[in-house]
Design a protein around this motif. Sequence first.
Motif, PDB file in Angstrom:
ATOM      1  N   GLY A 107     -21.946 -21.606  41.295  1.00 31.64           N
ATOM      2  CA  GLY A 107     -22.573 -20.816  40.226  1.00 31.64           C
ATOM      3  C   GLY A 107     -22.058 -19.391  40.157  1.00 31.64           C
ATOM      4  N   VAL A 108     -20.744 -19.226  40.386  1.00 33.45           N
ATOM      5  CA  VAL A 108     -20.155 -17.880  40.266  1.00 33.45           C
ATOM      6  C   VAL A 108     -19.083 -17.908  39.167  1.00 33.45           C
ATOM      7  N   ASP A 109     -18.683 -16.720  38.718  1.00 33.94           N
ATOM      8  CA  ASP A 109     -17.643 -16.652  37.691  1.00 33.94           C
ATOM      9  C   ASP A 109     -16.344 -17.246  38.213  1.00 33.94           C
ATOM     10  N   ASP A 110     -15.580 -17.888  37.321  1.00 29.64           N
ATOM     11  CA  ASP A 110     -14.273 -18.420  37.686  1.00 29.64           C
ATOM     12  C   ASP A 110     -13.375 -17.236  38.062  1.00 29.64           C
ATOM     13  N   GLY A 111     -12.887 -17.230  39.297  1.00 32.51           N
ATOM     14  CA  GLY A 111     -12.050 -16.114  39.738  1.00 32.51           C
ATOM     15  C   GLY A 111     -12.805 -15.138  40.633  1.00 32.51           C
ATOM     16  N   PHE A 112     -14.048 -15.466  40.984  1.00 29.49           N
ATOM     17  CA  PHE A 112     -14.856 -14.623  41.882  1.00 29.49           C
ATOM     18  C   PHE A 112     -14.075 -14.390  43.185  1.00 29.49           C
ATOM     19  N   ARG A 113     -14.083 -13.112  43.634  1.00 29.91           N
ATOM     20  CA  ARG A 113     -13.337 -12.775  44.865  1.00 29.91           C
ATOM     21  C   ARG A 113     -14.297 -12.707  46.048  1.00 29.91           C
ATOM     22  N   PRO A 114     -14.253 -13.687  46.945  1.00 31.37           N
ATOM     23  CA  PRO A 114     -15.127 -13.618  48.124  1.00 31.37           C
ATOM     24  C   PRO A 114     -14.544 -12.649  49.156  1.00 31.37           C
ATOM     25  N   ALA A 115     -15.386 -12.167  50.079  1.00 31.75           N
ATOM     26  CA  ALA A 115     -14.896 -11.264  51.123  1.00 31.75           C
ATOM     27  C   ALA A 115     -14.105 -12.045  52.173  1.00 31.75           C
ATOM     28  N   ASN A 116     -14.381 -13.342  52.251  1.00 32.74           N
ATOM     29  CA  ASN A 116     -13.716 -14.180  53.266  1.00 32.74           C
ATOM     30  C   ASN A 116     -12.772 -15.179  52.582  1.00 32.74           C
ATOM     31  N   THR A 117     -12.032 -15.903  53.393  1.00 32.74           N
ATOM     32  CA  THR A 117     -11.243 -17.029  52.866  1.00 32.74           C
ATOM     33  C   THR A 117     -12.102 -18.277  53.054  1.00 32.74           C
ATOM     34  N   VAL A 118     -12.256 -19.046  51.988  1.00 29.56           N
ATOM     35  CA  VAL A 118     -13.151 -20.209  52.036  1.00 29.56           C
ATOM     36  C   VAL A 118     -12.325 -21.485  52.198  1.00 29.56           C
ATOM     37  N   VAL A 119     -12.664 -22.280  53.199  1.00 34.13           N
ATOM     38  CA  VAL A 119     -11.945 -23.546  53.396  1.00 34.13           C
ATOM     39  C   VAL A 119     -12.919 -24.708  53.187  1.00 34.13           C
ATOM     40  N   ASP A 120     -12.519 -25.628  52.326  1.00 33.60           N
ATOM     41  CA  ASP A 120     -13.336 -26.789  51.985  1.00 33.60           C
ATOM     42  C   ASP A 120     -12.647 -28.062  52.446  1.00 33.60           C
ATOM     43  N   LEU A 121     -13.451 -29.098  52.632  1.00 28.46           N
ATOM     44  CA  LEU A 121     -12.908 -30.380  53.058  1.00 28.46           C
ATOM     45  C   LEU A 121     -13.338 -31.449  52.054  1.00 28.46           C
ATOM     46  N   ARG A 122     -12.372 -32.257  51.627  1.00 29.92           N
ATOM     47  CA  ARG A 122     -12.711 -33.356  50.726  1.00 29.92           C
ATOM     48  C   ARG A 122     -12.175 -34.653  51.302  1.00 29.92           C
ATOM     49  N   TYR A 123     -12.904 -35.743  51.017  1.00 32.73           N
ATOM     50  CA  TYR A 123     -12.491 -37.078  51.434  1.00 32.73           C
ATOM     51  C   TYR A 123     -11.603 -37.632  50.321  1.00 32.73           C
ATOM     52  N   ASN A 124     -10.352 -37.915  50.656  1.00 31.29           N
ATOM     53  CA  ASN A 124      -9.399 -38.395  49.665  1.00 31.29           C
ATOM     54  C   ASN A 124      -9.684 -39.859  49.346  1.00 31.29           C
ATOM     55  N   ASN A 125     -10.518 -40.089  48.335  1.00 28.74           N
ATOM     56  CA  ASN A 125     -10.950 -41.447  48.024  1.00 28.74           C
ATOM     57  C   ASN A 125     -11.231 -41.531  46.523  1.00 28.74           C
ATOM     58  N   ASP A 126     -10.315 -42.198  45.796  1.00 31.34           N
ATOM     59  CA  ASP A 126     -10.405 -42.260  44.329  1.00 31.34           C
ATOM     60  C   ASP A 126     -11.732 -42.840  43.852  1.00 31.34           C
ATOM     61  N   GLU A 127     -12.179 -43.929  44.519  1.00 32.10           N
ATOM     62  CA  GLU A 127     -13.418 -44.594  44.087  1.00 32.10           C
ATOM     63  C   GLU A 127     -14.613 -43.659  44.148  1.00 32.10           C
TER      64      GLU A 127
END
Length: 244
Positions: A107-127
């Motif tokens: 829920g933030v503006d596209d391009g919001f600059r966080p103070a940290n670097t954010v790392v996300d994890l996704r499960y590579n699964n098309d279904e």
Amino acid sequence: MIDKRECVFRGNEKQVYATSDPHMVIFRYTDVTIAYNNIKRARFRGKGALDNRISALLLDYLNGNGVETHYVKTVGPDEQLCRKIEIIPLQVVVHNRIAGSLAVRLGVDDGFRPANTVVDLRYNNDELEDPFINRDHAVALGLATYQELDGMYDIARKANDLLKELFHRAGIELVDMKIEFGRASDNGEIIISDEISPDTCRLWDEKSGERLDKDRFRLDLGDVTESYRTVLERLESVLEIDEE
Ligand code: C5P
């Protein structure tokens, strides 16, 4: 001399071929591009060759700076020789700014600059449409150990630091980037696999803010190949300066 053998993976955007060396494959980039889990699809003449060159250049840069990737060498306009890996079906996504689906999710503006670097994890699964997961989920599914996940996060952050700086020298901001990993078939080492290109990164022109990545296709902004060519030319000129 390594010979190209049968196709072992036929995707929309990429094909993978076995070779006469059991520990090497040939990656072929096609002109097809897809988005939103294959809902949107198009073909752009010359895009596969551009992806091949950009990805080769970025992966080679990482190899040369202490981050191991599967890339070995370019063997054709749209083909590269790569170390064979066993796929780890995870996507590690590094965000320097919050954009795209993460901006919607938080829920933030596209391009919001966080103070940290954010790392996300996704499960590579098309279904399942590549759901966001956490480390516990990845371990529960037997995809990697906690120690391996720590290693992947470290590599992803190091690759991000290196590429953020490289893109900056080319007047481009690395907004976010998806990285995939695999276990090398010859020694089991976890290395960066797949591509790193405008298809897998958000790249914004530092001066104009213009998008130079796959969002041009996702958001119908036009000039897809022209933008990819701009990225390639700017990276090439920065790296040529290094060589002088
Ligand atoms: O789609 P989303 O906003 O979550 O994408 C985050 C980053 O990961 C973008 O750079 C996008 O190009 C990349 N990505 C990708 N392959 C996917 C999903 C996202 O390369 N399947």
